[in-house]
Each structure stands twice: as C-alpha cells, then as structure tokens.
Design a protein around this motif. Structure first.
Motif, PDB file in Angstrom:
ATOM      1  N   VAL A 173       0.855  -1.187   0.000  1.00  0.00           N
ATOM      2  CA  VAL A 173       0.000   0.000   0.000  1.00  0.00           C
ATOM      3  C   VAL A 173       0.890   1.235   0.000  1.00  0.00           C
ATOM      4  O   VAL A 173       1.843   1.316   0.783  1.00  0.00           O
ATOM      5  N   VAL A 174       0.582   2.180  -0.890  1.00  0.00           N
ATOM      6  CA  VAL A 174       1.326   3.441  -0.958  1.00  0.00           C
ATOM      7  C   VAL A 174       0.392   4.581  -0.558  1.00  0.00           C
ATOM      8  O   VAL A 174      -0.698   4.721  -1.123  1.00  0.00           O
ATOM      9  N   VAL A 175       0.832   5.382   0.408  1.00  0.00           N
ATOM     10  CA  VAL A 175       0.035   6.527   0.870  1.00  0.00           C
ATOM     11  C   VAL A 175       0.623   7.807   0.283  1.00  0.00           C
ATOM     12  O   VAL A 175       1.795   8.114   0.490  1.00  0.00           O
ATOM     13  N   VAL A 176      -0.209   8.539  -0.454  1.00  0.00           N
ATOM     14  CA  VAL A 176       0.198   9.822  -1.028  1.00  0.00           C
ATOM     15  C   VAL A 176      -0.711  10.901  -0.430  1.00  0.00           C
ATOM     16  O   VAL A 176      -1.844  11.068  -0.876  1.00  0.00           O
ATOM     17  N   GLU A 177      -0.255  11.587   0.565  1.00  0.00           N
ATOM     18  CA  GLU A 177      -0.985  12.636   1.280  1.00  0.00           C
ATOM     19  C   GLU A 177      -2.142  12.077   2.116  1.00  0.00           C
ATOM     20  O   GLU A 177      -2.998  11.364   1.606  1.00  0.00           O
ATOM     21  N   PRO A 208       6.746  11.164   1.492  1.00  0.00           N
ATOM     22  CA  PRO A 208       6.902  12.209   2.514  1.00  0.00           C
ATOM     23  C   PRO A 208       6.392  13.564   2.026  1.00  0.00           C
ATOM     24  O   PRO A 208       6.298  13.814   0.830  1.00  0.00           O
ATOM     25  N   GLY A 209       6.075  14.409   2.980  1.00  0.00           N
ATOM     26  CA  GLY A 209       5.592  15.746   2.634  1.00  0.00           C
ATOM     27  C   GLY A 209       6.173  16.794   3.563  1.00  0.00           C
ATOM     28  O   GLY A 209       6.914  16.483   4.505  1.00  0.00           O
ATOM     29  N   ARG A 210       5.835  18.054   3.322  1.00  0.00           N
ATOM     30  CA  ARG A 210       6.335  19.148   4.153  1.00  0.00           C
ATOM     31  C   ARG A 210       5.755  19.066   5.564  1.00  0.00           C
ATOM     32  O   ARG A 210       4.572  18.746   5.740  1.00  0.00           O
ATOM     33  N   VAL A 211       6.560  19.367   6.562  1.00  0.00           N
ATOM     34  CA  VAL A 211       6.098  19.297   7.955  1.00  0.00           C
ATOM     35  C   VAL A 211       5.057  20.366   8.264  1.00  0.00           C
ATOM     36  O   VAL A 211       4.320  20.258   9.245  1.00  0.00           O
ATOM     37  N   THR A 212       4.986  21.405   7.445  1.00  0.00           N
ATOM     38  CA  THR A 212       4.008  22.477   7.662  1.00  0.00           C
ATOM     39  C   THR A 212       2.696  22.229   6.931  1.00  0.00           C
ATOM     40  O   THR A 212       1.760  23.016   7.054  1.00  0.00           O
ATOM     41  N   ASP A 213       2.637  21.157   6.167  1.00  0.00           N
ATOM     42  CA  ASP A 213       1.463  20.876   5.342  1.00  0.00           C
ATOM     43  C   ASP A 213       0.551  19.900   6.078  1.00  0.00           C
ATOM     44  O   ASP A 213       0.949  18.773   6.376  1.00  0.00           O
ATOM     45  N   LEU A 249       8.862   6.234   0.260  1.00  0.00           N
ATOM     46  CA  LEU A 249       8.917   6.130  -1.202  1.00  0.00           C
ATOM     47  C   LEU A 249       9.454   7.451  -1.744  1.00  0.00           C
ATOM     48  O   LEU A 249       8.774   8.480  -1.668  1.00  0.00           O
ATOM     49  N   LEU A 250      10.663   7.407  -2.285  1.00  0.00           N
ATOM     50  CA  LEU A 250      11.294   8.613  -2.806  1.00  0.00           C
ATOM     51  C   LEU A 250      11.362   8.636  -4.326  1.00  0.00           C
ATOM     52  O   LEU A 250      11.481   9.699  -4.919  1.00  0.00           O
ATOM     53  N   SER A 251      11.318   7.457  -4.952  1.00  0.00           N
ATOM     54  CA  SER A 251      11.363   7.422  -6.414  1.00  0.00           C
ATOM     55  C   SER A 251      10.653   6.173  -6.925  1.00  0.00           C
ATOM     56  O   SER A 251      10.689   5.126  -6.271  1.00  0.00           O
TER      57      SER A 251
END
Length: 411
Positions: free
Chosen positions: A231-235, A260-265, A282-284
């Motif tokens: 399972v891949v989580v995108v946001e 991963p995402g921005r810590v402020t988001d 997952l980076l690429s």
C-alpha cells in the motif's frame, strides 16, 4: 450434470445467499461449510439454519427465500455483465483469500487482472494538493507501464488519479467500491468507471443495487489492501480514512510505503506520522519498483517450493503451475526513475525558464521573477504563467499565486 453446470447452479444460489441482508461474513462461511455449498444451504431446513443463525435471522431468511427467485435474479445480474465469485472458486483472487475473515462472496464487473505481477494499492486524500496530484499521476503511470496492477477505491483525489494514470499508460487496474458494482460512485468518476470496465474490473462485496453509505467504506478499505501486495500513501491528514486502510493493511501483513511531505502541510501530517512509526519511505518510482518486484518474486518462489513439496508428498507433479506463470513475466525496466518535471525540454526557452522556477508551493509572480535572470520583467513572467496555465502545466491556486499543475502528466 457436468461440472460446468454444477458450478453455474452453485453461483445461482450463492447470489441468493449473498443478497440476504441480515447475515454477516462469518455466518456465510459457516453455513456454506455446514451444508456443503450454497445450493445445499438453500435446500436446508430451519433446524440446520438455526445451527448458525439466530431465530430472528432464520425467520427473515425464510421470508426472504419465499420471495426470491434464484434463477431469475441471477439471470438479471448476468445480463448486466456482473458475476459472483465465492471463496471456494479458483477464480477468486488469491491475495484476498489469504486475509483474515476473507469475504465469502464478491461481485465482479469486468475482467479481473491475471495475478502474474505485483499489485499495489495507491491511496490518499480526496482533497489533495497539486503536489499530491502530481505524485499520484506519476506513480500510477510508472506502475502501469511496468506491468504492476494498481488497486484503489476509485475515490475522488489520489485514488482515482493514480488509477486513471495507470490505465492511460496501458496498465491494469482494479477498483473496489463501497456500493454495488452497478453504481458509479462517486458519480464524477464515471470516466474512470468506464475505463475500468474496458481494461480491468470493478469489485465489491456488496450486492447489486446497494447504495454508497458511510458505513460501507471501512469494510471496503480492507478489501483494497487485501487485494494488494503493498500500500502506498500519497498525502493524508492526521485524522483520515486513509490511516484506517493502513491499519488494515498492516493487520493483513502488507507492506506500507509513504510519500513524505512538508512538515508544515496538514495534508502530510498523516504521512509523516506513519514515517515516524516505521513505514517505508517512497522517494522514487524506480527504487520502489525494484523492491516491489523483488518481494513479489520471493513470494512466488516460496509458494512454488511449498506447492512442489505438497505435490511430492501427495505423489503428484512437483512443478507449481502458479510459480511457472511468471517469475518476472510482466516485468519491464523503467526508464523513468525519479519524480522530476522533464517537460521543460519541449518548451521554448522563455517558457521553460518560468516553468523550472515553479514548484508545488504557490508563489507570486514577484517570487518567481527573483529566481530568473534579470532580463525577465514581471509582465513577461505573468504572460508565461498564463500560457503555462492554458497548457495545464501550471495552475493558479489563488489570486496572484501559481504552482505546478499536478495533473499535467495525465491530461
């Protein structure tokens, strides 16, 4: 009666049994095991039913059976291109069969993808950012190109974007609904629904005609994860239905990867918490593809050895046909290894410069101009931004704020 005719009769009564609304999945399994199949359940007496069901359920089942026309109702369902598969059938998805409390019966519209490659569930926020749209589209396209089956809930946002991108890349996809397979939900994803019918399948544990209800979606989510190897989580927000799916995936022994995402988001709060708890990052697409294929091939080899051992023990053949089906049968080599906007190469120099200055963080024309050579005037930057918006390469998030467009790879 030959085997084919017998199987068809079993399906007729499986349809009857799975349409009964006052019964849970465990009771379906127990009744079928007790009686020896759906038709035997139909022909059983009240005393037999009472070994599994409560007196109230038996009363309702008796009334329901009196009004149900098994062959007519089954024929009507088949006319709509819908079939039912029970857990005892060979065609039932093997991944789903392995999960705890696997659904006794599933309704399928379309053609289930052959399990000759890894399957990945791509899930995430419905109201996703342009960054989330971009990652979902890129990932879906790469997975589709490389033969990986993309599983999702056909929901608005990340789910639907990844599925559409996979199918546009000539890949295979499987949609799992929280309603009957004859209902397109959400209605705005009718295009995706139609594409799934042409190139993949739509699946549900809910009978034909069941409307989408809030309580249907958590059980739907466990089917999504159950049909996947990873399972891949995108946001995902901190309090998100996506995290429920992740919990179910972990209980089923599935691998969980997080973008991963921005810590402020706030849309990345759920993702970042999962990373802190030990989820894979997952980076690429390239490294993820390599890992997912390796894991899948190891699993196939283990299954082949186990099946070979069982056949030798039983005096049969020692070759596992499923293992032969493709140690890397659908595998290809990815040319696209990173999430990188390479579209600038086809743009004229002025437009390409402004495009490269954009990011998924909204910026004003003044902020963009500061990243460019001094010769670029504000009016030029604004003109280029308008052209990029027209070409769906950029988007105006709010008055005077622009970012990269997340949908540019699939539109």
């Amino acid at each position: 009666m030959n085997r084919k005719e017998w199987k068809e009769r079993e399906k007729i009564y499986a349809c009857w049994l799975c349409n009964f609304p006052y019964i849970d999945n465990r009771q379906l399994h127990r009744l079928s095991e007790l009686c020896g199949g759906p038709e035997a359940v139909y022909l059983a007496d009240n005393e037999t039913w009472e070994q599994v069901l409560t007196p109230k359920q038996v009363k309702y089942l008796k009334e329901y059976t009196a009004s149900w026309r098994p062959e007519a109702e089954y024929g009507k369902m088949r006319e709509e291109g819908i079939e039912i598969l029970t857990i005892d059938e060979e065609e039932y998805p093997e991944r789903l069969r392995e999960i705890p409390d696997a659904p006794y019966g599933i309704f399928v519209r379309g053609k289930l993808p052959v399990a000759d490659a890894p399957a990945v569930a791509v899930i995430g926020a419905r109201d996703c950012s342009e960054y989330g749209k971009y990652v979902a589209a890129e990932l879906g396209a790469v997975l589709g190109q490389q033969g990986v089956i993309v599983v999702s809930g056909m929901a608005r946002g990340i789910d639907g974007i990844s599925q559409e991108a996979a199918m546009k890349a000539k890949g295979r996809s499987l949609g799992v609904l929280g309603c009957g397979v004859d209902i397109c939900y959400p209605a705005q994803n009718r295009r995706i629904y139609g594409q799934l019918l042409e190139t993949g399948a739509i699946l549900s544990t809910y009978p034909v005609g069941t409307p989408a209800r809030p309580q249907n979606f958590p059980p739907r989510n466990r089917i999504v994860s159950g049909l996947a190897d990873a399972v891949v989580v995108v946001e995902a927000r901190l309090k998100s239905g996506t995290l429920i799916t992740v919990d179910m995936a972990l209980e089923q022994g599935r691998d969980v990867y997080v973008v991963p995402g921005r810590v402020t988001d706030r849309l990345s709060d759920g993702c970042n918490r999962l990373l802190r708890q030990g989820a894979e990052v997952l980076l690429s697409p390239g490294s993820f593809l390599e890992e997912i294929w390796q894991n899948w091939e190891k699993k196939q080899q283990c299954a082949e050895k186990q099946t070979a051992g069982e056949r030798q023990k039983n005096g049969g053949e020692s070759v596992a046909r499923r293992g032969e089906k493709g140690k890397s049968g659908g595998r290809k080599h990815s040319r696209k290894k990173e999430f990188s906007p390479d579209i600038a190469e086809r743009l004229d120099p002025e437009l390409a410069a402004v495009f490269r200055a954009l990011d998924f963080t909204p910026q004003s024309p003044e902020e963009i101009r500061e990243k460019l050579p001094e010769k670029y005037r504000k009016i030029q930057v604004i003109s280029c931004l308008m052209r990029l918006c027209v070409e769906a390469l950029a988007v105006q998030i709010s008055p005077g704020r622009f970012s990269l467009s997340g949908r540019r790879t699939t539109e």
